[in-house]
Design an enzyme around this catalytic site. Structure first.
Site, PDB file in Angstrom:
ATOM      1  CE1 TYR A 101     105.985  78.078 -13.392  1.00  0.00           C
ATOM      2  CE2 TYR A 101     107.847  76.732 -11.436  1.00  0.00           C
ATOM      3  CZ  TYR A 101     107.296  77.910 -13.649  1.00  0.00           C
ATOM      4  OH  TYR A 101     108.259  77.718 -14.121  1.00  0.00           O
ATOM      5  CE  LYS A 124     105.281  75.735 -15.609  1.00  0.00           C
ATOM      6  NZ  LYS A 124     104.602  76.045 -16.754  1.00  0.00           N
TER       7      LYS A 124
END
Length: 259
Positions: free
Chosen positions: A163, A167
């Site tokens: 994650y 991002k």
């Protein structure tokens, strides 16, 4: 004296929100609808959008639900056909679709890692490329808003390797595309929230120990709210933000300012 009364307005625009059937995407969709935007939402499963669809119908607002796998180029091209047929074009794109799998880095299998990167980064690119090439570049106008995360700037103890990587990639994608498309009247920005309660993180926020440890680190003393993110999206989508380009706006109560 110049007139400053209509700087932050989006009325009459046409928007596509990926992941718009739930979570932050749904909140942004509702905010856009309430401010006069014609909104298309896309998801692999729009069953979750029933409440939003009913709300739009009851209030005579323009909402177009489209089923689409954003990692499939043919699906995305078909979605653009539907948007053109119904809206005649597109002015705003909000890339809100995303996923996370909580696994320690030493156990993170390649397939799951690729799934997270595939949706959060590759899918974002497929939709953005299609929207830009088909609508925004020809009309020399567009607003692109990517949903990033404070975890693109700061790490955590465990479980977020894919994650955080995805991002971080979204942030640099935002900056690079702002450079490439800025001359076409298109702005490209990102919003990086801290925790906001959504279906994918409720189980964490329901843990009182985790919740307290989180709010203790946020200078504002609370987690984010859906309206915090929706307000940021409204600003970045407006003509008042026409000189804001390539930025990652942290909507985090001061979290990333604190050591």
């Amino acid at each position: 004296m110049k007139n400053y009364t209509n700087l932050i307005t989006v009325s009459g625009r046409r928007a596509l929100i990926t992941g718009g059937s739930s979570g932050l995407g749904r909140a942004i969709a509702a905010a856009f609808l309430q401010n006069g935007v014609s909104v298309a939402i896309c998801s692999r499963n729009n069953d979750k959008a029933a409440e939003l669809i009913e709300y739009a119908a009851a209030n005579k607002l323009t909402l177009l639900p489209v089923t689409c796998d954003i990692q499939n180029s043919k699906d995305v091209d078909n979605m653009m056909d539907i948007i053109e047929e119904n809206f005649g074009g597109l002015d705003i794109l909000v890339n809100s679709a995303g996923m996370n799998k909580l696994i320690p880095a030493e156990d993170y299998d390649v397939e799951t890692f690729n799934n997270v990167m595939g949706l959060n980064v590759t899918g974002l690119h497929i939709v953005t490329k299609a929207a830009g090439k088909r609508f925004m570049i020809p009309q020399q106008y567009g607003r692109i808003i990517n949903i990033s995360s404070v975890k693109s700037f700061i790490g955590t103890n465990t479980d977020y390797i894919a994650y955080c990587a995805s991002k971080g990639a979204v942030n640099m994608y935002t900056k690079q595309l702002a450079c490439e498309w800025g001359g076409h009247g298109i702005t490209v920005n990102a919003i990086a929230p801290t925790f906001v309660r959504t279906p994918i993180n409720s189980f964490q926020l329901d843990d009182p120990v985790f919740y307290k440890s989180l709010t203790d680190r946020i200078p504002a003393g609370r987690i984010g709210r859906e309206e915090d993110i929706a307000a940021a999206a409204l600003f970045l989508a407006s003509d008042g933000a026409s000189f804001v380009n390539g930025q990652v706006l942290c909507v985090d109560g001061g979290l990333t300012s604190k050591q």
